[in-house]
Every structure is written in C-alpha cells, then in structure tokens.
Design a protein around this motif. Sequence first.
Motif, PDB file in Angstrom:
ATOM      1  N   THR A  25       0.820  -1.206   0.000  1.00 17.03           N
ATOM      2  CA  THR A  25       0.000   0.000   0.000  1.00 17.03           C
ATOM      3  C   THR A  25       0.852   1.255   0.000  1.00 17.03           C
ATOM      4  O   THR A  25       1.967   1.278   0.525  1.00 17.03           O
ATOM      5  N   TYR A  26       0.302   2.281  -0.613  1.00 19.20           N
ATOM      6  CA  TYR A  26       0.871   3.635  -0.529  1.00 19.20           C
ATOM      7  C   TYR A  26      -0.241   4.614  -0.871  1.00 19.20           C
ATOM      8  O   TYR A  26      -0.677   4.681  -2.026  1.00 19.20           O
ATOM      9  N   ASN A  27      -0.725   5.314   0.127  1.00 15.55           N
ATOM     10  CA  ASN A  27      -1.858   6.234  -0.053  1.00 15.55           C
ATOM     11  C   ASN A  27      -2.997   5.550  -0.813  1.00 15.55           C
ATOM     12  O   ASN A  27      -3.447   6.007  -1.856  1.00 15.55           O
ATOM     13  N   SER A  28      -3.441   4.444  -0.239  1.00  8.95           N
ATOM     14  CA  SER A  28      -4.369   3.537  -0.927  1.00  8.95           C
ATOM     15  C   SER A  28      -5.784   3.578  -0.389  1.00  8.95           C
ATOM     16  O   SER A  28      -6.559   2.644  -0.600  1.00  8.95           O
ATOM     17  N   GLU A  29      -6.146   4.628   0.324  1.00  9.84           N
ATOM     18  CA  GLU A  29      -7.408   4.628   1.047  1.00  9.84           C
ATOM     19  C   GLU A  29      -8.645   4.489   0.152  1.00  9.84           C
ATOM     20  O   GLU A  29      -9.682   4.011   0.610  1.00  9.84           O
ATOM     21  N   HIS A  49      -1.713 -12.833   6.025  1.00  8.38           N
ATOM     22  CA  HIS A  49      -1.763 -11.605   5.241  1.00  8.38           C
ATOM     23  C   HIS A  49      -0.529 -10.781   5.558  1.00  8.38           C
ATOM     24  O   HIS A  49      -0.312 -10.383   6.710  1.00  8.38           O
ATOM     25  N   ILE A  50       0.280 -10.552   4.532  1.00  5.13           N
ATOM     26  CA  ILE A  50       1.491  -9.753   4.655  1.00  5.13           C
ATOM     27  C   ILE A  50       1.223  -8.401   4.011  1.00  5.13           C
ATOM     28  O   ILE A  50       0.901  -8.327   2.813  1.00  5.13           O
ATOM     29  N   ILE A  51       1.369  -7.330   4.775  1.00  2.00           N
ATOM     30  CA  ILE A  51       1.056  -5.988   4.277  1.00  2.00           C
ATOM     31  C   ILE A  51       2.282  -5.097   4.419  1.00  2.00           C
ATOM     32  O   ILE A  51       2.826  -4.938   5.512  1.00  2.00           O
ATOM     33  N   ASN A  52       2.709  -4.530   3.307  1.00  2.00           N
ATOM     34  CA  ASN A  52       3.870  -3.641   3.293  1.00  2.00           C
ATOM     35  C   ASN A  52       3.397  -2.245   2.876  1.00  2.00           C
ATOM     36  O   ASN A  52       2.961  -2.045   1.740  1.00  2.00           O
ATOM     37  N   ASP A  53       3.474  -1.314   3.790  1.00  2.95           N
ATOM     38  CA  ASP A  53       3.069   0.060   3.493  1.00  2.95           C
ATOM     39  C   ASP A  53       4.301   0.940   3.314  1.00  2.95           C
ATOM     40  O   ASP A  53       5.264   0.840   4.074  1.00  2.95           O
ATOM     41  N   SER A  54       4.264   1.793   2.311  1.00  7.01           N
ATOM     42  CA  SER A  54       5.405   2.669   2.013  1.00  7.01           C
ATOM     43  C   SER A  54       5.207   4.057   2.622  1.00  7.01           C
ATOM     44  O   SER A  54       5.313   5.068   1.942  1.00  7.01           O
ATOM     45  N   TYR A  55       4.913   4.078   3.919  1.00 12.09           N
ATOM     46  CA  TYR A  55       4.747   5.312   4.682  1.00 12.09           C
ATOM     47  C   TYR A  55       3.669   6.221   4.077  1.00 12.09           C
ATOM     48  O   TYR A  55       3.921   7.354   3.679  1.00 12.09           O
ATOM     49  N   SER A  56       2.459   5.660   4.010  1.00  9.43           N
ATOM     50  CA  SER A  56       1.315   6.419   3.495  1.00  9.43           C
ATOM     51  C   SER A  56       1.054   7.639   4.357  1.00  9.43           C
ATOM     52  O   SER A  56       1.267   7.632   5.577  1.00  9.43           O
ATOM     53  N   GLY A  59      -5.294   8.173   4.805  1.00  2.34           N
ATOM     54  CA  GLY A  59      -5.947   7.363   5.824  1.00  2.34           C
ATOM     55  C   GLY A  59      -5.648   5.878   5.750  1.00  2.34           C
ATOM     56  O   GLY A  59      -6.300   5.081   6.441  1.00  2.34           O
ATOM     57  N   THR A  60      -4.676   5.490   4.939  1.00  4.57           N
ATOM     58  CA  THR A  60      -4.371   4.067   4.738  1.00  4.57           C
ATOM     59  C   THR A  60      -4.066   3.346   6.048  1.00  4.57           C
ATOM     60  O   THR A  60      -4.593   2.262   6.323  1.00  4.57           O
ATOM     61  N   HIS A 107      -3.295  -6.473  -4.883  1.00  3.94           N
ATOM     62  CA  HIS A 107      -3.063  -5.035  -4.766  1.00  3.94           C
ATOM     63  C   HIS A 107      -4.257  -4.364  -4.084  1.00  3.94           C
ATOM     64  O   HIS A 107      -5.350  -4.929  -4.014  1.00  3.94           O
ATOM     65  N   SER A 108      -4.029  -3.158  -3.622  1.00  5.89           N
ATOM     66  CA  SER A 108      -5.068  -2.458  -2.873  1.00  5.89           C
ATOM     67  C   SER A 108      -6.259  -2.073  -3.737  1.00  5.89           C
ATOM     68  O   SER A 108      -7.328  -1.732  -3.210  1.00  5.89           O
ATOM     69  N   ASP A 109      -6.115  -2.123  -5.063  1.00  9.05           N
ATOM     70  CA  ASP A 109      -7.250  -1.869  -5.952  1.00  9.05           C
ATOM     71  C   ASP A 109      -7.733  -3.154  -6.633  1.00  9.05           C
ATOM     72  O   ASP A 109      -8.359  -3.113  -7.693  1.00  9.05           O
ATOM     73  N   ASP A 110      -7.428  -4.298  -5.997  1.00  6.66           N
ATOM     74  CA  ASP A 110      -7.985  -5.586  -6.396  1.00  6.66           C
ATOM     75  C   ASP A 110      -8.919  -6.056  -5.282  1.00  6.66           C
ATOM     76  O   ASP A 110      -8.835  -5.580  -4.148  1.00  6.66           O
ATOM     77  N   TYR A 111      -9.771  -7.024  -5.595  1.00  4.20           N
ATOM     78  CA  TYR A 111     -10.522  -7.685  -4.525  1.00  4.20           C
ATOM     79  C   TYR A 111     -10.917  -9.080  -4.990  1.00  4.20           C
ATOM     80  O   TYR A 111     -11.078  -9.344  -6.186  1.00  4.20           O
ATOM     81  N   TYR A 112     -11.017 -10.006  -4.031  1.00  8.64           N
ATOM     82  CA  TYR A 112     -11.404 -11.370  -4.360  1.00  8.64           C
ATOM     83  C   TYR A 112     -12.854 -11.405  -4.824  1.00  8.64           C
ATOM     84  O   TYR A 112     -13.733 -10.788  -4.213  1.00  8.64           O
ATOM     85  N   LEU A 113     -13.080 -12.135  -5.894  1.00  4.02           N
ATOM     86  CA  LEU A 113     -14.394 -12.155  -6.535  1.00  4.02           C
ATOM     87  C   LEU A 113     -15.473 -12.735  -5.633  1.00  4.02           C
ATOM     88  O   LEU A 113     -16.599 -12.239  -5.597  1.00  4.02           O
TER      89      LEU A 113
END
Length: 283
Positions: A25-29, A49-56, A59-60, A107-113
């Motif tokens: 994620t990066y500014n993925s709200e 669930h492994i989540i790597n944020d790039s210092y958003s 509101g991420t 990705h933060s703009d994907d979702y499971y169907l």
Amino acid sequence: MNLREKIYTSEPIRPNPLISVVTCTYNSEEFLAQALHSVEAQSYPHIEHIINDSYSTDGTMDILHTYIRRNKHRYPIKLFQTEPHGVAHALNQATEEASGEIIHYLHSDDYYLSYNSLEKVADYFTQHPDIVWLTGNFMVQVKGEQLVIPHARLLRVNPATAISVMNVIHHENTFMRREAVMAYGGFCEDKKMNVEYRIWLRMIQDHAPLIVNDQFVVFIIHKGSTSTGNIIQFSKALGRAFHTQHEEKVFPLIGYYEQVGIYAKLKSLVSGVQKFISDMGEV
C-alpha cells in the motif's frame, strides 16, 4: 527444448497449503477497504496476510489498523513499512516476509471475486500437487461493471508462444509457489522493465502454468491504474514489456535466443573463430 538445468524443483503441494496474501500500500485509502474486506470474507482458513506500506500519508494506516484489530485472532497478519522505492521493491520485501507455500499478490485496488476464491485455488493446487504456478482469466471492473476477459482460451493454445509476444498473464489471477518467485529473481526493480513479466518469461522455461478457465480476483480499472489508467501509461507499459523481452533474450513468437537453432549455430561459429584467432596468436 530447454538448454539449461531447471532453476527450481518443487516438492508436491501438501493438502490444505498455507496461502500468503501480499498487499502493498501507498496512499491507498480509496479502494483498500474493499480489498481487505474480500480477504476477511474468505472461507479458506489457512491464510496469512502480509502488508507492506510505504509510509502512506492519507488514511491508509487507519484502515489497516482497524482491519488488523478486527481479524488478529482469525489469521496471522503482519504489517510493516519500507521506504517507497517502487512497487517491485515493496513486493520483493513482502515476499521475504511471507511463509506460505503459495503466494498471491492482491493489490489495494484488487478484490477477491467471491468468498471461496482462495478455497478454489487451494483445491487446484491440491488436485495438481506438482504445479508451480496457476493462472486464470483476467477479470476487470470498469465503472462498476465486471467483465471477464477469457485469457485461458488464448494461453491454452501455446502458453510459451503467447507469453513471448506480450505480457498476457495478469498477476491478479495468478498464484505461485512462494519459493519459485524467489528462485526466479523476484519482481524486477528496474523501472525500464515490467514488474512481473520477467518472472513469467523465466518460469515458463521450466514449468508450464496450470491454466484454468476460472477467475478469482477483480482488478479495478481507474484513473490511477499503473498500466491501464490512460493511453500514456498503457504505452509506457508496452515499452517496458519490449525492453523486458530484450533483456531476457526473447524473440516474440520464436522463443529464447539460446533455443533458436540459428542462434546456436552462430554462437558455435563465433566460438570457433575466436579459438582459431587464439591458436594463431600462440604460434
């Protein structure tokens, strides 16, 4: 025929394999909550669930902390932060933190169907325990409407040839052995090259993917999409794909340089000339 030894040899997948879901994620709200909700709705229990944020800076992080509090007793969730050095770098860092036999990059703009997307994936790997990777159709959402693009039909004809022409495999509906991702060099951090195309070109030399007429994940096409947001971004993506082919020594439709007969003959001829010149120098 492959002219080199396999880079990666796998053990058969065990029943109920652990699946590592990776989200960077990066500014993925804008879309993140939907992605996270689709993870927590999964019926398959053996996940992390492994989540790597790039210092958003939006509101991420608030969304992530709420998600973790809600699910911390259901399955392992690891949240960490790394400097923003591009999506490939973030994905590679997250891959190293994962421990599942199978890995998926959501990705933060994907979702499971659906609620059983990961359950179906686990079943495919269990029924075909020797496969290294699995890929299905490409599914997109455009202005709220879902559309299936039947990649499976194209790939089944000749997957190696199809991949040599263009990056026709989309990571959203592709699942891999985690160790294979690392063995084949991970995601490409060279910004002149496509992030995941290099892995496909390398893996398919040794391991054909299991191609299924199925879809598990929806990719949301929106203004900020990396490669599909507008024609300029799409053109840049094509340029990166061509550069990746060149770096990986692939002729579209023909194959890898080393596997093309004329290339092998030319290489042998050049080696012979070099040896002749060297021998003459010693006389």
